[in-house]
Design a protein around this motif. Structure first.
Motif, short mmCIF file in Angstrom:
data_model
loop_
_atom_site.label_atom_id
_atom_site.label_comp_id
_atom_site.label_asym_id
_atom_site.label_seq_id
_atom_site.Cartn_x
_atom_site.Cartn_y
_atom_site.Cartn_z
N THR A 107 1.06 -1.25 -0.13
CA THR A 107 0.17 0.03 -0.08
C THR A 107 0.89 1.31 0.14
O THR A 107 1.88 1.33 0.80
CB THR A 107 -0.81 -0.02 1.17
OG1 THR A 107 -1.62 -1.21 1.28
CG2 THR A 107 -1.93 1.19 1.24
N ASN A 108 0.63 2.13 -0.99
CA ASN A 108 1.21 3.42 -1.03
C ASN A 108 2.77 3.40 -0.96
O ASN A 108 3.32 4.21 -0.29
CB ASN A 108 0.77 4.64 0.05
CG ASN A 108 -0.73 4.51 0.17
OD1 ASN A 108 -1.34 4.33 -1.13
ND2 ASN A 108 -1.57 4.74 1.09
N HIS A 212 -10.28 -10.12 5.57
CA HIS A 212 -9.84 -9.21 6.64
C HIS A 212 -8.47 -9.96 6.95
O HIS A 212 -7.81 -9.54 8.06
CB HIS A 212 -10.70 -9.41 7.68
CG HIS A 212 -12.05 -8.87 7.12
ND1 HIS A 212 -12.06 -7.58 6.83
CD2 HIS A 212 -13.01 -9.04 6.66
CE1 HIS A 212 -13.01 -6.90 6.36
NE2 HIS A 212 -13.87 -8.31 6.26
N LEU A 213 -7.98 -10.97 6.46
CA LEU A 213 -6.72 -11.81 6.87
C LEU A 213 -5.57 -11.64 5.88
O LEU A 213 -4.56 -12.26 6.05
CB LEU A 213 -6.93 -13.33 7.56
CG LEU A 213 -7.63 -13.51 8.63
CD1 LEU A 213 -7.81 -14.92 8.97
CD2 LEU A 213 -7.02 -12.47 9.88
N PHE A 214 -6.14 -10.83 4.88
CA PHE A 214 -5.17 -10.69 3.54
C PHE A 214 -4.01 -9.55 3.82
O PHE A 214 -4.59 -8.48 4.26
CB PHE A 214 -5.76 -10.50 2.42
CG PHE A 214 -5.07 -10.03 1.15
CD1 PHE A 214 -4.16 -11.08 0.68
CD2 PHE A 214 -5.07 -8.81 0.71
CE1 PHE A 214 -3.06 -10.76 -0.31
CE2 PHE A 214 -4.35 -8.54 -0.38
CZ PHE A 214 -3.31 -9.61 -0.78
N CYS A 215 -2.78 -9.92 3.95
CA CYS A 215 -1.80 -8.67 4.14
C CYS A 215 -0.57 -8.93 3.43
O CYS A 215 -0.47 -10.13 2.90
CB CYS A 215 -1.58 -8.38 5.85
SG CYS A 215 -0.92 -10.14 6.29
N ALA A 260 -4.24 -4.74 1.27
CA ALA A 260 -3.58 -5.44 2.09
C ALA A 260 -3.61 -4.79 3.28
O ALA A 260 -3.47 -3.84 3.68
CB ALA A 260 -2.28 -5.86 1.58
N GLY A 261 -4.00 -5.68 4.47
CA GLY A 261 -3.74 -5.31 6.01
C GLY A 261 -4.80 -5.87 6.90
O GLY A 261 -5.79 -6.01 6.35
#
Ligand code: DOR
Ligand code: ZN
Length: 342
Positions: A107-108, A212-215, A260-261
């Motif tokens: 992300t970013n 919600h567990l994807f990171c 992701a997070g």
């Protein structure tokens, strides 16, 4: 080992936290500020935090958002190879570390580093070494997703060897290869999240997909989780807790093109207590993992706060201002009973 029904954690620290900005910052900042004494704040805003003015202004917005909570935001800058000694000297007192992202890895992070050419990085990293500013790294290549972190280990080692006095923190490690690298270089340290101590890829994608567990880095294999658990439960002297709590609005997670997070800030300490109890690990080790080790490595003294956890079932809230936390709606074993300010 017989576990007490209450556990007191003194001055807990989260050594890797995303607080975002604007409306999101206002929704979620207190969730960390309530139960932690301080946190290392990640700089991947849009645009990223790269100047003294930006870091000071972002700190001010965080302090406003947390209101009267006792909490120190330890600020970071987004690494640029163009940082020189004069600039770093001028900003040293405003930051606790600098965060390096490989370009485009998460992300970013579009303005991050590509190539990892030591000579290109040398002026900035030598200045950081001299000024004793730690370098936090998101260590992933752009290879096959399960191999990205292990493929990055040689880059960690190249940097650790080239800048032996630079404290390099391998952020949110997820593999046994990263744990092993800690032993090979004195100046390599690591943070571990709570979600990577609980889950493997199976929990993300083995059954129905759980966004919600994807990171990033993605959760790995059982043997990787074992290596992380061992390091955390034994209070490895170079391993700190860093949640990588990374909130995204529900619509950005429950969508095609899931961000992701994992948002763990409101449940991190309860889940850590549950884990240490489950494994019968000494409470002193939990205290080291969530505060003592980080204080030594970073040379920081956080404000006083006691978090008293008790063994009492707690059903995790479904959302916090539109952000779904880890284990939303599920019941965990520990609750926060009281928070005492010193
Ligand atoms: O899963 C992640 N989310 N990993 C990162 O490195 C960044 C973070 C975010 O900022 O959302
Ligand atoms: Zn992060």
């Amino acid at each position: 080992m017989l576990y007490p029904d209450t556990i007191t954690l003194t001055n807990p620290l989260d050594m890797h936290l995303h607080l975002r900005d604007g409306e999101m910052l206002h929704h979620i900042a207190r969730e960390s500020a309530k139960s932690f004494s301080g946190a290392i704040i990640m700089p991947n805003l849009v645009p990223p935090v790269t100047s003294k003015e930006e870091v000071q202004a972002y700190r001010k917005r965080i302090v406003e958002a947390i209101g009267d909570e006792t909490f120190t935001p330890y600020m970071t800058l987004f690494f640029k190879p163009t940082y020189d000694k004069t600039f770093l000297e001028s900003v040293k007192n405003d930051i606790a570390a600098i965060k390096l992202y490989p370009a485009g890895i998460t992300t970013n992070s579009e303005g991050g580093v590509s190539g990892f050419d030591i000579e290109e990085l040398r002026p900035a990293l030598e200045a950081m070494e001299e000024l004793d500013i730690p370098l936090c790294i998101h260590g992933e290549t752009n290879g096959f997703v399960m191999d990205r972190e292990a493929e990055f280990v040689p880059i960690y080692e190249k940097l650790a060897a080239a800048f032996p006095k630079l404290k390099i923190i391998m952020e949110h490690i997820t593999t046994k290869e990263s744990v092993a690298a800690l032993e090979r270089f004195e100046n390599l340290y690591a943070t571990i999240t709570v979600h990577h101590l609980y889950i493997t890829l199976d929990d993300v994608a083995g059954g129905m997909l759980n966004p919600h567990l994807f990171c990033k880095p993605i959760a790995k294999r059982p043997e990787d989780r074992e290596a992380l658990l061992k390091a955390a439960l034994e209070a490895h002297p170079k391993v700190m807790f860093g949640s990588d709590s990374a909130p995204h609005p529900r619509h950005a997670k429950e969508s095609c093109g899931c961000a992701a997070g994992v948002f763990t800030a409101p449940v991190a300490l309860q889940l850590l207590a549950q884990l240490f109890e489950h494994h019968g690990a000494p409470l002193e080790h939990l205290q080291q993992f969530v505060s003592g080790t980080a204080q030594k490595i970073y040379g920081i003294t956080p404000p006083s706060k006691n978090v008293i956890l008790e063994k009492k079932p707690y059903t995790v809230k479904e959302t916090y201002g539109g952000v779904v936390p880890m284990y939303a709606g599920e019941t965990i074993d520990f609750s926060i009973r009281e928070i005492q300010h010193g």
